[in-house]
Structures are given as structure tokens and as C-alpha cells.
Scaffold this motif. Structure first.
Motif, mmCIF file in Angstrom:
data_model
loop_
_atom_site.group_PDB
_atom_site.id
_atom_site.type_symbol
_atom_site.label_atom_id
_atom_site.label_comp_id
_atom_site.label_asym_id
_atom_site.label_seq_id
_atom_site.Cartn_x
_atom_site.Cartn_y
_atom_site.Cartn_z
ATOM 1 N N SER A 171 0.696 -1.172 -0.071
ATOM 2 C CA SER A 171 -0.061 -0.149 0.036
ATOM 3 C C SER A 171 0.868 1.300 0.005
ATOM 4 O O SER A 171 1.999 1.193 0.534
ATOM 5 C CB SER A 171 -0.834 0.013 1.226
ATOM 6 O OG SER A 171 -1.557 1.353 1.562
ATOM 7 N N THR A 221 -4.889 -15.954 2.330
ATOM 8 C CA THR A 221 -6.088 -15.746 1.572
ATOM 9 C C THR A 221 -5.906 -16.768 0.398
ATOM 10 O O THR A 221 -4.907 -17.283 0.052
ATOM 11 C CB THR A 221 -6.222 -14.423 1.131
ATOM 12 O OG1 THR A 221 -7.640 -14.187 0.803
ATOM 13 C CG2 THR A 221 -5.540 -13.966 0.196
ATOM 14 N N ASP A 225 -6.924 -12.239 -6.146
ATOM 15 C CA ASP A 225 -7.678 -10.920 -5.912
ATOM 16 C C ASP A 225 -7.711 -10.308 -4.733
ATOM 17 O O ASP A 225 -7.694 -9.301 -4.215
ATOM 18 C CB ASP A 225 -8.945 -11.059 -6.775
ATOM 19 C CG ASP A 225 -8.828 -11.101 -8.311
ATOM 20 O OD1 ASP A 225 -7.837 -10.396 -8.890
ATOM 21 O OD2 ASP A 225 -9.742 -11.568 -8.694
ATOM 22 N N ALA A 226 -7.987 -11.414 -3.808
ATOM 23 C CA ALA A 226 -7.851 -11.231 -2.263
ATOM 24 C C ALA A 226 -6.605 -10.633 -1.809
ATOM 25 O O ALA A 226 -6.651 -9.784 -0.767
ATOM 26 C CB ALA A 226 -8.342 -12.464 -1.354
ATOM 27 N N ARG A 229 -6.616 -6.952 -2.488
ATOM 28 C CA ARG A 229 -7.242 -6.327 -1.739
ATOM 29 C C ARG A 229 -6.633 -6.252 -0.572
ATOM 30 O O ARG A 229 -6.844 -5.032 0.263
ATOM 31 C CB ARG A 229 -8.639 -6.827 -1.595
ATOM 32 C CG ARG A 229 -9.523 -6.808 -2.928
ATOM 33 C CD ARG A 229 -10.920 -7.090 -2.856
ATOM 34 N NE ARG A 229 -11.274 -8.606 -2.352
ATOM 35 C CZ ARG A 229 -11.397 -9.474 -3.025
ATOM 36 N NH1 ARG A 229 -11.158 -9.286 -4.342
ATOM 37 N NH2 ARG A 229 -11.397 -10.685 -2.661
ATOM 38 N N GLU A 232 -3.679 -3.591 -0.699
ATOM 39 C CA GLU A 232 -4.223 -2.398 -0.769
ATOM 40 C C GLU A 232 -4.792 -1.727 0.807
ATOM 41 O O GLU A 232 -4.683 -0.571 1.038
ATOM 42 C CB GLU A 232 -5.623 -2.339 -1.762
ATOM 43 C CG GLU A 232 -5.116 -2.248 -3.058
ATOM 44 C CD GLU A 232 -6.185 -2.532 -4.005
ATOM 45 O OE1 GLU A 232 -7.552 -2.526 -3.487
ATOM 46 O OE2 GLU A 232 -6.399 -2.183 -5.146
ATOM 47 N N ALA A 233 -5.053 -2.500 1.617
ATOM 48 C CA ALA A 233 -5.715 -2.162 2.750
ATOM 49 C C ALA A 233 -4.542 -2.258 3.915
ATOM 50 O O ALA A 233 -4.819 -2.008 5.179
ATOM 51 C CB ALA A 233 -6.776 -3.151 3.429
ATOM 52 N N GLU A 248 -3.002 -1.486 -10.912
ATOM 53 C CA GLU A 248 -2.894 -1.130 -9.763
ATOM 54 C C GLU A 248 -1.806 -0.169 -9.500
ATOM 55 O O GLU A 248 -1.457 0.971 -8.790
ATOM 56 C CB GLU A 248 -3.056 -2.147 -8.472
ATOM 57 C CG GLU A 248 -4.330 -2.754 -8.618
ATOM 58 C CD GLU A 248 -4.664 -3.835 -9.661
ATOM 59 O OE1 GLU A 248 -5.829 -4.345 -9.479
ATOM 60 O OE2 GLU A 248 -3.594 -4.168 -10.542
ATOM 61 N N GLN A 253 -2.734 2.584 -6.710
ATOM 62 C CA GLN A 253 -3.590 1.745 -5.655
ATOM 63 C C GLN A 253 -2.463 1.130 -4.906
ATOM 64 O O GLN A 253 -2.705 0.866 -3.503
ATOM 65 C CB GLN A 253 -4.438 0.959 -6.403
ATOM 66 C CG GLN A 253 -5.790 1.840 -6.913
ATOM 67 C CD GLN A 253 -6.642 0.801 -7.806
ATOM 68 O OE1 GLN A 253 -6.529 0.726 -8.891
ATOM 69 N NE2 GLN A 253 -7.244 0.122 -6.885
#
Length: 325
Positions: A171, A221, A225-226, A229, A232-233, A248, A253
Motif C-alpha cells: 500500500s 487468503t 484478487d484477495a 485487496r 491495498e488495505a 494498480e 493503488q
């Protein structure tokens, strides 16, 4: 006499683990699948499948039939391909397995070009994780599978198609984001977002260990894709091939962490059953994809490796000036 359809139906049931799923795979009705199995049992005069409370399992006769059926159907497909090749072009049936990453981000364009150049090839594609794809190749359901090199079962020939560079993604809020250089020891202090698929996880951890990083796996995970995500978090950093996260990274992102050392590379490979003679169709596909990946890398714009190298040289020069001072 046993028939091709009976053997194909039997192997589909073995792979699927149920008549319903096998019928869906074969695009047939469940009564038709049951009829084929009964006819095969009568031909051999032996019970092939038992159905205990927990599901079903092969009898000793069923296990023997499975091995012969896999070899027989694989040989028949190779024969079809060899006969078609006598016409001077690639033609015939081909069942190809692809992992999710390669199907959408690495081999989609090369395979479109292959279809356009060889329209006589009847190519069907199955997309899945590496483990089931490799099992299907060994079992005769697939002619060839393409994947990022992971542990491969015995009995398969593995051919290198090309390489893809990994990106260490994080991130923009990650404490190491924006750093021009990151040491393996520094990266080892932060959580690593890992895949639960064991071969993929082993591949990522192997690359990190080779770079001197000791990943602290605190987050797991199931799919890529997970992983993106979670990164990103700001749940941690992860390792993904660059084509998968290009958008991304371009939009900000995600950011790429600049780890010291050479780029981390993944082998893109193809695997098929080891036989005395390789099918011309498999050989042709492998050669075509290898050339396409090489061309793609030649045509691609310069990546960020060059500026990273110049930054490292500048940092080294700065350090030498400080030491002289």
C-alpha cells in the motif's frame, strides 16, 4: 468391446468424484453417464467403482482400468495430432490447462494469435490452480498445462516458455513505500500476505528466501484478487508477477517496493506427459508460446529496473564520497 466414450466417461467420473459433476463436464445427462459405466462394467466383467457412505472409491479393477484408460486416451489424442500434422500444418484436438494468472495476464494474447494462425487446431482451455491442472495432465484429461513453475509431479516433461518479473507490492501507506532501497532485513520485519495454495505459497517464499528475506506470514487468503485487496488495505506486502498488478501500480493503488538485489523472476513453463515421441501439436504450441513471450519482452517498454539500477549506482557513489570525506 470397450469404447472410447466409455473410457472417457469413466475417467470423467473418477476426476469429478460424482456422476452429476461428470455429466456436467461431459455435457451429458446423468442417466447417459450411468449407462456408459454399466456397459463398461459388463464389458470387463468386474465391479469398477464402490459407493461407501463417504462417497465412492475405485476397486482394484477400477484402479487398473484408470491407468490403462489414461494411457489409451492420451495415445489416441496424440495419434490424431500426428495424423493431422501429416497435412503440413498444426491441426487436431488439443486440451490446454492454464492457471488463472496466465490465462488473463500473460498468455491471453499469445493464445489468440495461435488460434488465428492455426485455425485447424481444435483447442479447448481449462483454467484452474496448478495442482488440479497437473493432476489432469498426468491423468490424461489435459494434453498440456501452462503455469508458473512450482513443484511438478514425476512423469511429466517441463519446458521453459519464458520469464515474468515479480513485483513486491504494498500500500502507498506502507512504512517502506517510497524508499529508494530496502534491505532484506528491513522487509523481513513486516507482515507478508500469502496464498493458501501450497505450491504458489512455496514459490513465493522460495523467491523471497533466495533474496535474503524471511517472510513473516501473518495473513493468508485463497486467491490473487484477495491478496491484492489485503495489500491495498495495508495488511502487509505481497509478491505478484508484474502483469497481474500493472493497473494498480499505474494508478497508484499499489506501490512497488525496491528491494536490494537482482529482480525476482518466475519461470513460465509448460508440462506434458513424458512419452518417447512428443506430439507435433504440443511441440508446436510450446515453440509458438516461447517465441511470443520472447517477442513480448523485446517489444515491451523499458521497465523500472533501469532507474532502480541508476539509483543504486548513485547511492553507491554517494556512500563512497561520504567515506572519503
Amino acid at each position: 468391446m470397450m469404447t472410447y466414450n466409455q473410457l472417457r466417461t469413466f475417467l470423467a467420473v473418477v476426476r469429478a468424484g460424482s456422476l452429476t459433476r461428470a455429466a456436467r463436464e461431459l455435457r451429458a445427462s446423468q442417466p447417459t453417464v450411468s449407462l456408459q459405466l454399466r456397459a463398461l462394467r459388463r464389458s470387463l466383467g468386474a465391479v469398477l467403482i464402490e459407493r461407501p457412505d463417504s462417497g465412492f472409491r475405485l476397486t482394484p479393477a477400477g484402479e487398473k482400468l484408470r491407468r490403462y484408460a489414461e494411457e489409451t486416451l492420451g495415445g489416441l489424442r496424440t495419434l490424431e495430432q500426428d495424423i493431422a500434422a501429416l497435412k503440413g500444418t498444426l491441426a487436431g484436438p488439443l486440451v490446454l490447462g492454464l492457471t488463472f494468472i496466465l490465462s488473463g495476464h500473460v498468455l491471453s494474447t499469445p493464445l489468440s494469435r495461435f488460434r488465428a494462425q492455426f485455425p485447424a487446431v481444435d483447442m479447448r482451455v481449462h483454467v484452474d490452480l496448478p495442482e488440479p491442472l497437473l493432476a489432469s495432465v498426468g491423468g490424461g484429461a489435459l494434453d498440456v498445462a501452462c503455469y508458473l513453475r512450482v513443484r511438478t509431479p514425476p512423469g511429466l516433461t517441463v519446458e521453459l516458455l519464458g520469464n515474468e518479473e515479480f513485483a513486491l507490492i504494498a500500500s502507498p501507506k506502507h512504512p517502506l513505500a517510497g524508499r529508494r532501497r530496502i534491505t532484506p532485513q528491513e522487509l523481513s520485519e513486516y507482515p507478508f500476505v500469502a496464498m493458501t495454495s501450497m505450491p504458489i505459497r512455496e514459490l513465493h517464499e522460495e523467491k523471497l528466501h533466495a533474496a535474503g528475506v524471511k517472510p513473516r506470514t501473518l495473513v493468508e487468503t485463497r486467491n490473487h484478487d484477495a491478496v491484492i485487496r489485503l495489500v491495498e488495505a495495508n495488511a502487509g506486502y505481497a509478491l505478484q508477477i508484474k502483469p497481474l498488478v500493472a493497473n494498480e501500480l499505474a494508478t497508484g493503488q499499489l506501490v512497488a517496493l525496491n528491494l536490494e538485489g537482482p529482480p525476482l523472476l518466475a519461470d513460465v513453463v509448460a508440462a506434458f506427459v513424458t512419452r518417447p515421441v512428443v506430439s507435433p501439436l504440443i511441440h508446436g504450441l510450446v515453440g509458438f508460446l516461447r517465441a511470443e513471450l520472447a517477442r513480448g519482452h523485446r517489444d515491451a517498454p523499458r521497465d523500472e529496473r533501469a532507474p532502480r539500477e541508476s539509483e543504486r549506482r548513485a547511492d553507491g557513489a554517494h556512500a563512497r564520497r561520504r567515506s572519503r570525506a
